[in-house]
Write an enzyme that holds these catalytic residues in place. Structure first.
Site, PDB file in Angstrom:
ATOM      1  N   THR A 125       0.813  -1.212   0.000  1.00 52.01           N
ATOM      2  CA  THR A 125       0.000   0.000   0.000  1.00 52.01           C
ATOM      3  C   THR A 125       0.850   1.268   0.000  1.00 52.01           C
ATOM      4  OG1 THR A 125      -1.498   1.264   1.427  1.00 52.01           O
ATOM      5  CG2 THR A 125      -0.132  -0.343   2.529  1.00 52.01           C
ATOM      6  N   ASP A 126       0.252   2.359  -0.480  1.00 55.41           N
ATOM      7  CA  ASP A 126       0.949   3.656  -0.419  1.00 55.41           C
ATOM      8  C   ASP A 126       1.210   4.092   1.021  1.00 55.41           C
ATOM      9  OD1 ASP A 126      -1.709   4.259   0.240  1.00 55.41           O
ATOM     10  OD2 ASP A 126      -1.991   5.756  -1.337  1.00 55.41           O
ATOM     11  N   GLU A 127       0.432   3.534   1.967  1.00 54.63           N
ATOM     12  CA  GLU A 127       0.554   3.991   3.359  1.00 54.63           C
ATOM     13  C   GLU A 127       1.918   3.677   3.976  1.00 54.63           C
ATOM     14  OE1 GLU A 127      -2.745   3.563   5.944  1.00 54.63           O
ATOM     15  OE2 GLU A 127      -4.197   3.695   4.326  1.00 54.63           O
ATOM     16  N   TYR A 153      -1.537  -0.279  11.306  1.00 60.78           N
ATOM     17  CA  TYR A 153      -1.779  -0.964  10.030  1.00 60.78           C
ATOM     18  C   TYR A 153      -0.601  -0.771   9.072  1.00 60.78           C
ATOM     19  CZ  TYR A 153      -3.301  -1.357   5.161  1.00 60.78           C
ATOM     20  OH  TYR A 153      -3.358  -1.648   3.815  1.00 60.78           O
ATOM     21  N   LYS A 157       2.187  -3.417   7.524  1.00 62.27           N
ATOM     22  CA  LYS A 157       2.363  -3.636   6.080  1.00 62.27           C
ATOM     23  C   LYS A 157       3.813  -3.354   5.664  1.00 62.27           C
ATOM     24  CE  LYS A 157      -0.300  -4.488   3.256  1.00 62.27           C
ATOM     25  NZ  LYS A 157      -0.741  -5.803   2.726  1.00 62.27           N
ATOM     26  N   ASN A 252     -11.280  14.397   1.386  1.00 62.55           N
ATOM     27  CA  ASN A 252     -12.399  13.563   1.836  1.00 62.55           C
ATOM     28  C   ASN A 252     -13.728  14.291   1.695  1.00 62.55           C
ATOM     29  OD1 ASN A 252     -10.602  11.558   2.472  1.00 62.55           O
ATOM     30  ND2 ASN A 252     -10.443  12.135   4.637  1.00 62.55           N
TER      31      ASN A 252
HETATM   32  P1  NAD Z   1     -10.132  -6.661   2.987  1.00 61.11           P
HETATM   33  O1  NAD Z   1     -10.064  -6.352   4.441  1.00 61.11           O
HETATM   34  O2  NAD Z   1     -11.371  -6.307   2.236  1.00 61.11           O
HETATM   35  O3  NAD Z   1      -9.868  -8.220   2.752  1.00 61.11           O
HETATM   36  C1  NAD Z   1      -8.907  -8.938   3.442  1.00 61.11           C
HETATM   37  C2  NAD Z   1      -9.176 -10.422   3.230  1.00 61.11           C
HETATM   38  O4  NAD Z   1      -8.142 -11.160   3.896  1.00 61.11           O
HETATM   39  C3  NAD Z   1     -10.510 -10.903   3.811  1.00 61.11           C
HETATM   40  O5  NAD Z   1     -11.186 -11.729   2.893  1.00 61.11           O
HETATM   41  C4  NAD Z   1     -10.107 -11.700   5.050  1.00 61.11           C
HETATM   42  O6  NAD Z   1     -11.000 -12.747   5.372  1.00 61.11           O
HETATM   43  C5  NAD Z   1      -8.737 -12.227   4.627  1.00 61.11           C
HETATM   44  N1  NAD Z   1      -7.869 -12.543   5.783  1.00 61.11           N
HETATM   45  C6  NAD Z   1      -7.651 -11.767   6.875  1.00 61.11           C
HETATM   46  N2  NAD Z   1      -6.818 -12.405   7.724  1.00 61.11           N
HETATM   47  C7  NAD Z   1      -6.492 -13.593   7.145  1.00 61.11           C
HETATM   48  C8  NAD Z   1      -5.653 -14.679   7.525  1.00 61.11           C
HETATM   49  N3  NAD Z   1      -4.999 -14.668   8.698  1.00 61.11           N
HETATM   50  N4  NAD Z   1      -5.527 -15.728   6.678  1.00 61.11           N
HETATM   51  C9  NAD Z   1      -6.211 -15.757   5.495  1.00 61.11           C
HETATM   52  N5  NAD Z   1      -7.024 -14.761   5.102  1.00 61.11           N
HETATM   53  C10 NAD Z   1      -7.162 -13.692   5.908  1.00 61.11           C
HETATM   54  O7  NAD Z   1      -8.865  -5.949   2.353  1.00 61.11           O
HETATM   55  P2  NAD Z   1      -8.697  -5.214   0.937  1.00 61.11           P
HETATM   56  O8  NAD Z   1      -9.123  -3.810   1.072  1.00 61.11           O
HETATM   57  O9  NAD Z   1      -9.267  -6.074  -0.115  1.00 61.11           O
HETATM   58  O10 NAD Z   1      -7.100  -5.226   0.819  1.00 61.11           O
HETATM   59  C11 NAD Z   1      -6.426  -6.344   0.255  1.00 61.11           C
HETATM   60  C12 NAD Z   1      -4.932  -6.087   0.289  1.00 61.11           C
HETATM   61  O11 NAD Z   1      -4.637  -4.905  -0.456  1.00 61.11           O
HETATM   62  C13 NAD Z   1      -4.383  -5.842   1.687  1.00 61.11           C
HETATM   63  O12 NAD Z   1      -3.131  -6.467   1.780  1.00 61.11           O
HETATM   64  C14 NAD Z   1      -4.242  -4.325   1.770  1.00 61.11           C
HETATM   65  O13 NAD Z   1      -3.194  -3.971   2.654  1.00 61.11           O
HETATM   66  C15 NAD Z   1      -3.908  -3.977   0.347  1.00 61.11           C
HETATM   67  N6  NAD Z   1      -4.305  -2.634  -0.124  1.00 61.11           N
HETATM   68  C16 NAD Z   1      -5.582  -2.195   0.059  1.00 61.11           C
HETATM   69  C17 NAD Z   1      -5.960  -0.946  -0.454  1.00 61.11           C
HETATM   70  C18 NAD Z   1      -7.376  -0.437  -0.308  1.00 61.11           C
HETATM   71  O14 NAD Z   1      -7.653   0.711  -0.674  1.00 61.11           O
HETATM   72  N7  NAD Z   1      -8.317  -1.220   0.194  1.00 61.11           N
HETATM   73  C19 NAD Z   1      -5.022  -0.158  -1.118  1.00 61.11           C
HETATM   74  C20 NAD Z   1      -3.707  -0.639  -1.270  1.00 61.11           C
HETATM   75  C21 NAD Z   1      -3.376  -1.889  -0.779  1.00 61.11           C
HETATM   76  O1  TDX Z   2     -16.074   7.360   8.460  1.00 62.96           O
HETATM   77  C1  TDX Z   2     -15.023   7.779   7.938  1.00 62.96           C
HETATM   78  N1  TDX Z   2     -14.830   9.127   7.810  1.00 62.96           N
HETATM   79  C2  TDX Z   2     -13.696   9.675   7.284  1.00 62.96           C
HETATM   80  O2  TDX Z   2     -13.552  10.903   7.197  1.00 62.96           O
HETATM   81  C3  TDX Z   2     -13.992   6.893   7.459  1.00 62.96           C
HETATM   82  C4  TDX Z   2     -14.150   5.398   7.574  1.00 62.96           C
HETATM   83  C5  TDX Z   2     -12.862   7.443   6.915  1.00 62.96           C
HETATM   84  N2  TDX Z   2     -12.694   8.793   6.849  1.00 62.96           N
HETATM   85  C6  TDX Z   2     -11.467   9.339   6.229  1.00 62.96           C
HETATM   86  C7  TDX Z   2     -10.167   8.757   6.737  1.00 62.96           C
HETATM   87  C8  TDX Z   2      -9.273   8.783   5.501  1.00 62.96           C
HETATM   88  O3  TDX Z   2      -8.642  10.050   5.396  1.00 62.96           O
HETATM   89  O4  TDX Z   2     -11.530   8.990   4.853  1.00 62.96           O
HETATM   90  C9  TDX Z   2     -10.239   8.615   4.332  1.00 62.96           C
HETATM   91  C10 TDX Z   2     -10.312   7.200   3.810  1.00 62.96           C
HETATM   92  O5  TDX Z   2     -10.469   6.353   4.943  1.00 62.96           O
HETATM   93  P1  TDX Z   2     -10.513   4.751   4.802  1.00 62.96           P
HETATM   94  O6  TDX Z   2     -11.592   4.395   3.841  1.00 62.96           O
HETATM   95  O7  TDX Z   2     -10.549   4.182   6.187  1.00 62.96           O
HETATM   96  O8  TDX Z   2      -9.133   4.452   4.053  1.00 62.96           O
HETATM   97  P2  TDX Z   2      -7.614   4.774   4.427  1.00 62.96           P
HETATM   98  O9  TDX Z   2      -7.432   4.979   5.869  1.00 62.96           O
HETATM   99  O10 TDX Z   2      -7.159   5.883   3.496  1.00 62.96           O
HETATM  100  O11 TDX Z   2      -6.920   3.389   3.998  1.00 62.96           O
HETATM  101  C11 TDX Z   2      -7.304   2.706   2.779  1.00 62.96           C
HETATM  102  O12 TDX Z   2      -6.359   2.948   1.748  1.00 62.96           O
HETATM  103  C12 TDX Z   2      -5.078   2.363   1.863  1.00 62.96           C
HETATM  104  C13 TDX Z   2      -7.422   1.204   3.013  1.00 62.96           C
HETATM  105  O13 TDX Z   2      -8.364   0.951   4.041  1.00 62.96           O
HETATM  106  C14 TDX Z   2      -6.080   0.582   3.318  1.00 62.96           C
HETATM  107  O14 TDX Z   2      -6.216  -0.826   3.465  1.00 62.96           O
HETATM  108  C15 TDX Z   2      -5.153   0.883   2.155  1.00 62.96           C
HETATM  109  O15 TDX Z   2      -3.865   0.390   2.408  1.00 62.96           O
END
Ligand code: NAD
Ligand code: TDX
Length: 336
Positions: A125-127, A153, A157, A252
């Site tokens: 992730t970018d984070e 988190y 990562k 946001n």
């Molecule tokens: P998510 O939380 O929607 O899904 C995570 C999945 O992993 C779930 O299906 C969960 O059941 C499974 N899981 C959790 N713990 C586990 C374990 N111990 N063993 C096997 N499975 C397990 O997450 P997401 O948003 O789909 O993110 C997927 C990946 O992409 C993550 O690694 C996250 O860090 C990365 N990522 C997410 C974003 C984003 O915006 N959501 C952006 C960049 C990178």
């Molecule tokens: O209720 C809310 N109100 C609000 O203002 C929530 C849930 C979030 N926020 C803000 C926090 C963040 O600045 O919105 C922005 C986005 O929040 P999230 O959806 O929780 O995402 P973020 O924290 O940016 O992280 C996401 O992007 C990077 C994913 O959850 C991560 O898994 C990924 O790595």
């Protein structure tokens, strides 16, 4: 080829599983997922009956299970999406983030080096780069930006990324890492900003905005992330990191206002609440490397991806209402 996708019942993983199963009928896709609160088999229902798809329930941090699974399956490629992914949850309960994101990753890496693998890909992730100031729009994260994390988190990562790189350097494991900006689109769990706003606004509920809503995120439509990972896994250079993003920065507040406007809902639903502790100010990716080296191009901008996403939530009310009601967790018992 036998491809194991961990976390394939989550948001991005389920989109990726569907992408691979439909695109590569000659490959075998195994979805390995623990089905935590974030795992939902309804998200892979469209491919559940395909011949080249299988689901296995298991924990990537359970060493005995993982080694047994590798002994049986001998995968060619492992793509690790499995993680605890919600920043707010990591602030209240960091431990499970260390277990899944760090121990889970190193367990997979150990199994990969024991059984041999053609490619291990880490979905990052970018984070991991920390944040950028709001008043410097000229700055972007590149692959050379130092890791500088803010939340439990992102720290977990980043630790995982460092282990992946160590296993490449020390044991010669053929790895790649991709780091993507914020995703949105179908099957996004409604605890995250965009699906939370859509689902709450549709129910005429207040929409919580942290602080003053000025924090900036760089949004990418989920299938564009899937196509980027597919390219990195199949064409990327071993040992390399690739940043993924489409230059779609929005505050946001802008995101929330855009969604409310599209749904014809009043801005009076916006409710400014206490800020997230340690809240990263701005994320912005420089995707030049993946664009020039692998020819990746996103299909959607924020302005084209948001209406498609809203339509999906309007047409799949059952999917998110099952989550809000808890019904989705019964799906596994019904199906397996
Ligand atoms: P998510 O939380 O929607 O899904 C995570 C999945 O992993 C779930 O299906 C969960 O059941 C499974 N899981 C959790 N713990 C586990 C374990 N111990 N063993 C096997 N499975 C397990 O997450 P997401 O948003 O789909 O993110 C997927 C990946 O992409 C993550 O690694 C996250 O860090 C990365 N990522 C997410 C974003 C984003 O915006 N959501 C952006 C960049 C990178
Ligand atoms: O209720 C809310 N109100 C609000 O203002 C929530 C849930 C979030 N926020 C803000 C926090 C963040 O600045 O919105 C922005 C986005 O929040 P999230 O959806 O929780 O995402 P973020 O924290 O940016 O992280 C996401 O992007 C990077 C994913 O959850 C991560 O898994 C990924 O790595």
């Amino acid at each position: 080829m036998k491809i194991v996708v961990t976390g394939g019942a989550g948001f991005i993983g389920s989109n990726f599983v569907q992408y691979e199963v439909n695109r590569y009928p000659e490959d075998e896709i195994i979805n390995l997922d623990l089905l935590t609160y974030a795992g939902n088999l309804e998200s892979v229902a469209p491919v559940a009956d395909k011949k080249n798809y299988r689901f296995v329930r298991g924990d990537i941090a359970d060493r005995a299970f993982v080694f047994d699974f590798f002994e049986k399956e001998k995968p060619d490629i492992v793509i690790n999406f499995a993680a605890e992914s919600h920043v707010d949850r990591s602030i209240t309960d960091p431990e499970v983030f260390v277990r899944t994101n760090v121990v889970g990753t190193t367990t997979l890496l150990d199994a990969c080096r024991t059984y041999g693998i053609k490619r291990y890909h880490q979905v990052s992730t970018d984070e991991v780069y920390g944040d950028l100031p709001l008043d410097r729009p000229d700055l972007f994260f590149t692959e050379e930006t130092p890791l500088h994390t803010s939340s439990p988190y992102s720290s977990a990562k980043a630790a995982a990324d460092l282990f992946v790189q160590a296993y490449h350097r020390t044991y010669g494991l053929p790895v790649t890492i991709s780091r993507c900006s914020n995703n949105y689109g179908p099957y996004h769990f409604p605890e995250k900003l965009i699906p939370l706003v859509i689902s709450r606004a549709l129910n005429n509920e207040e929409v919580p905005v942290y602080g003053e809503g000025k924090n900036v995120r760089d949004w990418l439509y989920v299938t564009d992330h899937c196509s980027a990972i597919d390219l990195v896994v199949r064409k990327g250079r071993v040992g390399e990191v690739y940043n993924i993003g489409g230059h779609n920065e929005r505050s946001n507040l802008e995101v929330v206002q855009t969604i409310l406007r599209a749904l014809n809902k009043p801005e009076s639903l916006i409710h400014f609440v206490k800020d997230r502790p340690g809240h990263d100010l701005r994320y912005a990716m420089d995707p030049t490397k993946i664009e020039t080296e692998l020819g990746w191009k996103p299909e959607y901008t924020f302005d084209t991806g948001i209406p498609v996403t809203i339509d999906w939530y309007l047409n799949h009310r059952d999917w998110w209402e099952h989550i809000v009601s808890g019904e989705y967790q019964k799906y596994f018992e019904k199906m397996y």
